[in-house]
Design an enzyme around this catalytic site. Structure first.
Site, PDB file in Angstrom:
ATOM      1  N   LYS A  76      18.301  23.558 -14.786  1.00 13.31           N
ATOM      2  CA  LYS A  76      17.224  22.611 -15.123  1.00 13.31           C
ATOM      3  C   LYS A  76      16.700  22.889 -16.530  1.00 13.31           C
ATOM      4  O   LYS A  76      16.539  21.965 -17.338  1.00 13.31           O
ATOM      5  CB  LYS A  76      16.082  22.747 -14.131  1.00 13.31           C
ATOM      6  CG  LYS A  76      14.772  22.110 -14.580  1.00 13.31           C
ATOM      7  CD  LYS A  76      13.634  22.274 -13.594  1.00 13.31           C
ATOM      8  CE  LYS A  76      12.899  23.558 -13.707  1.00 13.31           C
ATOM      9  NZ  LYS A  76      11.842  23.589 -14.752  1.00 13.31           N
ATOM     10  N   ARG A 115       5.657  19.005 -18.784  1.00  9.82           N
ATOM     11  CA  ARG A 115       5.245  19.777 -19.965  1.00  9.82           C
ATOM     12  C   ARG A 115       6.414  19.974 -20.928  1.00  9.82           C
ATOM     13  O   ARG A 115       6.258  20.018 -22.138  1.00  9.82           O
ATOM     14  CB  ARG A 115       4.765  21.176 -19.602  1.00  9.82           C
ATOM     15  CG  ARG A 115       3.643  21.326 -18.717  1.00  9.82           C
ATOM     16  CD  ARG A 115       3.170  22.764 -18.734  1.00  9.82           C
ATOM     17  NE  ARG A 115       2.506  23.088 -19.979  1.00  9.82           N
ATOM     18  CZ  ARG A 115       3.084  23.671 -21.007  1.00  9.82           C
ATOM     19  NH1 ARG A 115       4.345  23.981 -20.954  1.00  9.82           N
ATOM     20  NH2 ARG A 115       2.411  23.923 -22.109  1.00  9.82           N
ATOM     21  N   ARG A 130      -0.749  27.838 -20.687  1.00  9.42           N
ATOM     22  CA  ARG A 130       0.427  27.328 -21.407  1.00  9.42           C
ATOM     23  C   ARG A 130       0.066  26.875 -22.834  1.00  9.42           C
ATOM     24  O   ARG A 130       0.204  25.716 -23.204  1.00  9.42           O
ATOM     25  CB  ARG A 130       1.099  26.189 -20.650  1.00  9.42           C
ATOM     26  CG  ARG A 130       1.345  26.401 -19.178  1.00  9.42           C
ATOM     27  CD  ARG A 130       2.355  27.463 -18.844  1.00  9.42           C
ATOM     28  NE  ARG A 130       3.717  27.140 -19.175  1.00  9.42           N
ATOM     29  CZ  ARG A 130       4.574  26.509 -18.353  1.00  9.42           C
ATOM     30  NH1 ARG A 130       4.159  26.086 -17.181  1.00  9.42           N
ATOM     31  NH2 ARG A 130       5.825  26.304 -18.712  1.00  9.42           N
ATOM     32  N   ASP A 159      10.396  33.500 -13.371  1.00 13.47           N
ATOM     33  CA  ASP A 159      10.674  32.416 -12.411  1.00 13.47           C
ATOM     34  C   ASP A 159      11.212  32.925 -11.082  1.00 13.47           C
ATOM     35  O   ASP A 159      11.278  32.162 -10.119  1.00 13.47           O
ATOM     36  CB  ASP A 159      11.681  31.422 -13.006  1.00 13.47           C
ATOM     37  CG  ASP A 159      11.094  30.700 -14.210  1.00 13.47           C
ATOM     38  OD1 ASP A 159      11.865  30.097 -14.975  1.00 13.47           O
ATOM     39  OD2 ASP A 159       9.864  30.782 -14.411  1.00 13.47           O
TER      40      ASP A 159
HETATM   41  C1  EPZ Z   1      10.048  28.032 -20.150  1.00 18.20           C
HETATM   42  O1  EPZ Z   1       8.703  27.588 -20.213  1.00 18.20           O
HETATM   43  C2  EPZ Z   1      10.564  27.587 -18.786  1.00 18.20           C
HETATM   44  N1  EPZ Z   1      10.496  26.138 -18.679  1.00 18.20           N
HETATM   45  C3  EPZ Z   1       9.713  28.223 -17.678  1.00 18.20           C
HETATM   46  O2  EPZ Z   1      10.285  27.836 -16.419  1.00 18.20           O
HETATM   47  C4  EPZ Z   1       9.806  29.743 -17.811  1.00 18.20           C
HETATM   48  O3  EPZ Z   1       8.991  30.353 -16.829  1.00 18.20           O
HETATM   49  C5  EPZ Z   1       9.312  30.163 -19.211  1.00 18.20           C
HETATM   50  O4  EPZ Z   1      10.109  29.477 -20.218  1.00 18.20           O
HETATM   51  C6  EPZ Z   1       9.421  31.665 -19.442  1.00 18.20           C
HETATM   52  O5  EPZ Z   1      10.747  32.050 -19.278  1.00 18.20           O
HETATM   53  C7  EPZ Z   1      11.452  25.386 -19.283  1.00 18.20           C
HETATM   54  O6  EPZ Z   1      12.353  25.893 -19.937  1.00 18.20           O
HETATM   55  C8  EPZ Z   1      11.339  23.911 -19.111  1.00 18.20           C
HETATM   56  P1  EPZ Z   1       7.229  30.078 -22.916  1.00 18.20           P
HETATM   57  P2  EPZ Z   1       7.897  27.643 -21.635  1.00 18.20           P
HETATM   58  O7  EPZ Z   1       6.823  29.252 -24.061  1.00 18.20           O
HETATM   59  O8  EPZ Z   1       8.835  27.399 -22.750  1.00 18.20           O
HETATM   60  C9  EPZ Z   1       3.132  32.040 -24.191  1.00 18.20           C
HETATM   61  C10 EPZ Z   1      10.266  27.045 -14.209  1.00 18.20           C
HETATM   62  O9  EPZ Z   1       9.737  27.473 -13.166  1.00 18.20           O
HETATM   63  N2  EPZ Z   1       3.105  31.017 -25.247  1.00 18.20           N
HETATM   64  O10 EPZ Z   1       8.442  30.957 -23.050  1.00 18.20           O
HETATM   65  O11 EPZ Z   1       6.698  26.785 -21.524  1.00 18.20           O
HETATM   66  C11 EPZ Z   1       2.901  31.445 -22.810  1.00 18.20           C
HETATM   67  O12 EPZ Z   1       1.513  31.374 -22.528  1.00 18.20           O
HETATM   68  C12 EPZ Z   1       9.472  27.054 -15.514  1.00 18.20           C
HETATM   69  O13 EPZ Z   1      11.428  26.592 -14.304  1.00 18.20           O
HETATM   70  C13 EPZ Z   1       2.126  31.089 -26.229  1.00 18.20           C
HETATM   71  O14 EPZ Z   1       1.285  31.994 -26.234  1.00 18.20           O
HETATM   72  O15 EPZ Z   1       7.434  29.161 -21.631  1.00 18.20           O
HETATM   73  C14 EPZ Z   1       3.576  32.432 -21.898  1.00 18.20           C
HETATM   74  O16 EPZ Z   1       2.693  33.510 -21.670  1.00 18.20           O
HETATM   75  C15 EPZ Z   1       8.066  27.611 -15.326  1.00 18.20           C
HETATM   76  N3  EPZ Z   1       2.112  30.142 -27.216  1.00 18.20           N
HETATM   77  C16 EPZ Z   1       4.738  32.961 -22.737  1.00 18.20           C
HETATM   78  O17 EPZ Z   1       4.450  32.598 -24.102  1.00 18.20           O
HETATM   79  C17 EPZ Z   1       3.039  29.118 -27.246  1.00 18.20           C
HETATM   80  O18 EPZ Z   1       2.988  28.281 -28.170  1.00 18.20           O
HETATM   81  C18 EPZ Z   1       6.085  32.374 -22.363  1.00 18.20           C
HETATM   82  O19 EPZ Z   1       5.979  30.965 -22.444  1.00 18.20           O
HETATM   83  C19 EPZ Z   1       4.018  29.068 -26.234  1.00 18.20           C
HETATM   84  C20 EPZ Z   1       4.040  30.025 -25.244  1.00 18.20           C
END
Ligand code: EPZ
Length: 462
Positions: free
Chosen positions: A35, A107, A136, A323
């Site tokens: 996905k 999102r 997020r 995840d």
């Molecule tokens: C991706 O989300 C995945 N979703 C998530 O899967 C997954 O849990 C996550 O990566 C972490 O591996 C998709 O790929 C569609 P991040 P994403 O930006 O990109 C912080 C599922 O269940 N952060 O890597 O939104 C954030 O708060 C979903 O399939 C900032 O601080 O995750 C978090 O603590 C859930 N500033 C960490 O980074 C930002 O601008 C990781 O978030 C962006 C993120």
């Protein structure tokens, strides 16, 4: 305060799963396309005016939402089973806006902003906001785009991104992320492919889905090196063309089924998988006592009758994936001894603790760390998954519990698991989906129960 009957009267019909516990799995499960790769590959279709063909696309509601988002922008999309053909040549005008109701539903649509800025001078996207697992934030996305020469401001709950430099193009630069963000790395990676000059991303996220994206972009004519490591170099090119690409197998679905095997103490074969993508999960399950055989595209797991408690801390790839934290906690609730499960990625990803406690598990939560003492047997009951992965955890716990469980929250489950109950049913589980007035509304409360200090050796052994 509503009476129960009035709540039931108000309820619309809700889908739920009926799961018979003490299940045993046997045979082979087919793993679908990832996905979290498919969604960003679909967004990448906006980078060119030729047809992008994506194979191994899973049938999920998140994919349907992303399809509608691309159609709303003017893309032409044809779907035939697990194959998508996307042609974004029809996008016109000098600015683009994504519809609120679709962005709010997904999102991940935020990553469209990068590709759109290679086609349009101004892009407007509603703020995606937080969700059930955390705030997020999107500061890394915004800082990265600003570094590429985009003027980004937030106005009336919208992100308004505008290219104002004289070149009217994104301008390559060096970007150092404060934290490893999958989405922000994907946003900048896609935008940089058509920027003027070179972009270097430092502290890039290293997930396999980013490698899959870079592999496809290079097939489209991009010049990317280092994807999958913490430093990615992108030489901007003038144009990208269409290509044919197959989505990688879903490592999170595969990990979920590995845990399903362990929690039911029954052997299972999974394919296709890329074992390298599952290293952190496989090593923890081996520590828990499982025998795991890997071949190039297949994994076979043989669990012991008694699972050992093994601590995990969720980390960015290649660490243990956030995840799989909820499904793994369901397993540890049936293990021998006490395990420590620490969530470091999202601040509200412990909603499954309350539901697992209602099944009789012994879990003490301290902030984002759970101490789980295994019990002999979980009790079947009516359960509600609060997000995508906790819904899967509820199903896994139900497979192990004594009795028949009812699992609600399927709108979350259907976002990320293709034909989940059909796959379990074909492995021998007595599971079915029905529609009924929500039986769980009868449930009193699902708050996380304060439990006496349970981190002791006298917890029942499983
Ligand atoms: C991706 O989300 C995945 N979703 C998530 O899967 C997954 O849990 C996550 O990566 C972490 O591996 C998709 O790929 C569609 P991040 P994403 O930006 O990109 C912080 C599922 O269940 N952060 O890597 O939104 C954030 O708060 C979903 O399939 C900032 O601080 O995750 C978090 O603590 C859930 N500033 C960490 O980074 C930002 O601008 C990781 O978030 C962006 C993120």
């Amino acid at each position: 305060m509503h009476s129960v009957s009035s709540i039931l009267k108000e309820d619309s019909l809700l889908p739920y799963l009926r799961v018979e516990g003490k299940s045993c799995l046997s045979g082979h499960v087919n793993i679908s396309g990832a996905k979290n790769s498919a969604l960003v590959l679909m967004a990448a279709s906006l980078l060119c005016k030729e047809t992008l063909v994506l194979n191994n696309i899973p049938k999920l509601t998140d994919i349907d939402v992303m399809t509608n988002i691309l159609k709303s922008l003017g893309a032409n999309i044809k779907r035939n089973k697990n194959k998508l053909q996307i042609n974004a040549s029809g996008l016109n005008g000098n600015q683009k806006e994504l519809p609120y109701e679709l962005v709010h539903a997904l999102r991940a649509s935020l990553v469209c902003i990068g590709p759109l800025l290679t086609r349009f001078e101004e892009v407007k996207i509603p703020l995606p906001g937080g969700c059930r697992i955390g705030a997020r934030p999107i500061d890394e996305h915004i800082n990265g785009l600003q570094a590429l020469g985009v003027n980004v401001r937030i106005k009336d709950e919208n992100i308004i991104a505008k290219i104002t430099n004289p070149l009217r193009k994104l301008i390559g630069t060096k970007i150092n992320f404060k934290c490893k963000s999958v989405g922000a790395t994907e946003t900048i990676l896609m935008a940089a492919t058509l920027a003027h000059g070179t972009t270097i991303i430092e502290n890039a996220a290293e997930e396999p889905e980013i490698q899959d994206l870079a592999n496809m972009l290079n097939k489209m004519g991009a010049n990317i090196k280092g994807a999958g490591s913490s430093q990615i170099n992108i030489e901007g090119v003038n144009r990208l063309h269409g290509c044919i690409h197959r989505v990688i197998p879903d490592r999170i679905e595969a990990g979920t089924f590995l845990i399903a095997s362990a929690i039911t103490r029954s052997p299972l074969t999974l394919s296709p998988v890329i074992p390298h993508h599952l290293e952190s999960v496989i090593s923890k399950l081996e520590e828990a006592g499982c025998l795991i055989e890997q071949s190039n595209e297949q994994v076979k797991i043989i669990p012991p009758q008694t699972i050992n408690s093994v601590d995990i801390t969720t980390m960015p790839y290649p660490g243990f994936p956030t995840d799989l934290q909820a499904p793994y906690m369901a397993l540890m609730a049936t293990a021998r001894g006490t395990s420590k499960i620490k969530e470091t990625i999202f601040e509200k990803r412990m909603q499954h603790v309350g539901e697992l406690q209602r099944m009789g598990s012994k879990i003490q939560l301290q902030g984002n760390t759970a101490f789980v003492s295994g019990v002999k047997s979980l009790k079947a009951t009516s359960l509600t998954g609060g997000d995508l992965r906790s819904s899967a955890a509820m199903v896994l716990a139900s497979l192990s519990a004594q009795g028949i469980s009812i699992v609600e929250g399927l709108s979350h489950l259907d976002r990320g698991y293709e034909n989940f109950e059909d796959k379990l049913s074909s492995l021998g589980v007595n599971i079915s989906r029905s529609m009924i007035k929500s039986p769980n509304r009868m449930k009193k409360n699902t708050k996380i129960l304060e439990q006496p200090n349970i981190v002791s050796s006298d917890a029942e052994v499983a």
